[in-house]
Design a protein around this motif. Sequence first.
Motif, PDB file in Angstrom:
ATOM      1  N   ALA A  25       0.811  -1.216   0.000  1.00  0.00           N
ATOM      2  CA  ALA A  25       0.000   0.000   0.000  1.00  0.00           C
ATOM      3  C   ALA A  25       0.842   1.263   0.000  1.00  0.00           C
TER       4      ALA A  25
ATOM      5  N   ILE B  88     -12.618   3.036  -3.584  1.00  0.00           N
ATOM      6  CA  ILE B  88     -11.479   3.554  -2.816  1.00  0.00           C
ATOM      7  C   ILE B  88     -10.585   4.422  -3.692  1.00  0.00           C
TER       8      ILE B  88
ATOM      9  N   PHE C 103      -9.390   7.911  -2.710  1.00  0.00           N
ATOM     10  CA  PHE C 103      -8.065   7.860  -2.108  1.00  0.00           C
ATOM     11  C   PHE C 103      -7.036   7.544  -3.183  1.00  0.00           C
ATOM     12  N   TRP C 104      -5.827   7.157  -2.766  1.00  0.00           N
ATOM     13  CA  TRP C 104      -4.794   6.796  -3.737  1.00  0.00           C
ATOM     14  C   TRP C 104      -4.852   5.301  -3.995  1.00  0.00           C
TER      15      TRP C 104
ATOM     16  N   ALA D 132      -4.429   2.325  -1.444  1.00  0.00           N
ATOM     17  CA  ALA D 132      -5.446   1.995  -0.446  1.00  0.00           C
ATOM     18  C   ALA D 132      -6.158   0.683  -0.755  1.00  0.00           C
TER      19      ALA D 132
ATOM     20  N   LEU E  36      -5.101  -2.118   1.403  1.00  0.00           N
ATOM     21  CA  LEU E  36      -5.510  -2.083   2.807  1.00  0.00           C
ATOM     22  C   LEU E  36      -6.780  -2.891   3.056  1.00  0.00           C
TER      23      LEU E  36
END
Length: 506
Positions: A98, A162, A166-167, A170, A173
């Motif tokens: 990640a 995601i 987000f990037w 992620a 995760l």
Amino acid sequence: MSEVAAVVRHPKRWLILVVLMLATLVLVVDNMALNVAIPPLTEDLGATAQEIQWIIASYILVFAGLLLTSGSLGDRFGRRKLMIIGLVVFGLASLAAAFSKNPEQLIAARTLMGVGGALVMPSTLSILITVFEEDERRKAMSAWGAVSMVGLIGGPVAGGAIIAHFWWGAVFLINVPIAAIAIAAALVWMPESKAPAGKPDVLGAILSVIGMVSLTWAITEMPKGLDRASTLAAFGVAIVALTSFVIWQVKNPNAMVPMNLFRKRNFAGGSLALTLVQIGNGGLLLVLTQYVQFVMGYTPTEAGLAFIPLAIAALVFNGVGAALGAKVGNRVLTFVGLLTIAGAFIYLANAGEGFWPLALAMGLIGAGSGVAMPAAIGSLMGEIPPEKAGVGSALNDTIQQAGAALGVAILGSLLTAGYTDAMPESAPEQAKASIGDAFGVAAQTGDTGLIATAREAFVTAQGTTFLISAGMVVAAAILAVIVLRDKKKQPGDETPQQDPELVTAA
């Protein structure tokens, strides 16, 4: 009361199945989420097409190389223990992936994830076949197989959502909480299981690792050319190591792999058929994730949603296959399911652009997979003795993973070559390498016409790739109907009375 009906069933077998499904889910979610993350990952890390292939293949390489050894270790030291260790490694490696800063770091993290996955996968199926009796095993395996479809839905959709907020890192995760839950559940519910202790086959383990890693490396390097010295050397090492491995397994009284399994037509035929299917399917997700994003212009979230028809159809027909299995038999279900998949590939090769043609094809692939795969796997797994459940499961996984790696290499190379050939000579050289590179060049130069040209070339190459995939699956279907045989019930064999716990779980 018959002998089968008198069998004492494990009281927590359905809770154990939940743990096995969670352990498998984390592996499926990761691979599906990664496919959706490829475009933003490519842009952020500046990864080349070859590096992207290695980000995908590094996992497969290590996973395939360690499966036999990990299956044998599970039989010897405990299948639950190996599964928990694998989940810990997989979760920690996911954290590293990640936060990777360059392609090299991500490849290294994916390699560690492959180690963890190799420890997990043989344990799940081997525990299942030792916990469940034969009359319930088909339903258990169907439910276990269905978790892949949950991953097909959850991985891309969650990954796409995601990425939208987000990037790209992620998406890895997602693995951490699933792994943590599976570990906790295994510690609470799952008993340890292992075979009687025997002399370890150290030489066999070494030869299997060297052979499978070399083979997968060579397959992955094939797109660069079969005449390369490194590729030829890798194939040479693989041939020597795997030939030595087979000879040693035949001679060694404490062999890691029971080679006599290949004398049983259901195991040998089922394994070869599944290998051909994996080769045919190898490029499916690699092709379609690029198609829906680069050609159809989908966002990562929309790309994930595009796979829902496949997942839903597979979930539905997985249950249908489990219900029909006892009546129709594994042979017929495998044949019909594989022909359905082949028909979907042929349709994909000729269908026009748009969501509905894609959805129909995905639904057909899902339906065929739901019917065929549990039947084929159930047929070959039924030949494995309980004391060799771990290495037997790993042997099946190894064969399929080698097929998947070969499929990605061959079909990926064919797709790239077809795309390059379909691009006009006047196009920039960098744009001829891949459709992702073409979009990058267009973004730098403002050449919108190059985007349209690249899309057309990709669709042309995609059609050829899918036709070859269809041929592979048809070959698997023919092989299945010729080789596989359904076991005949012996007089006195009866199905046990319906267990209340089975009704509740189902």
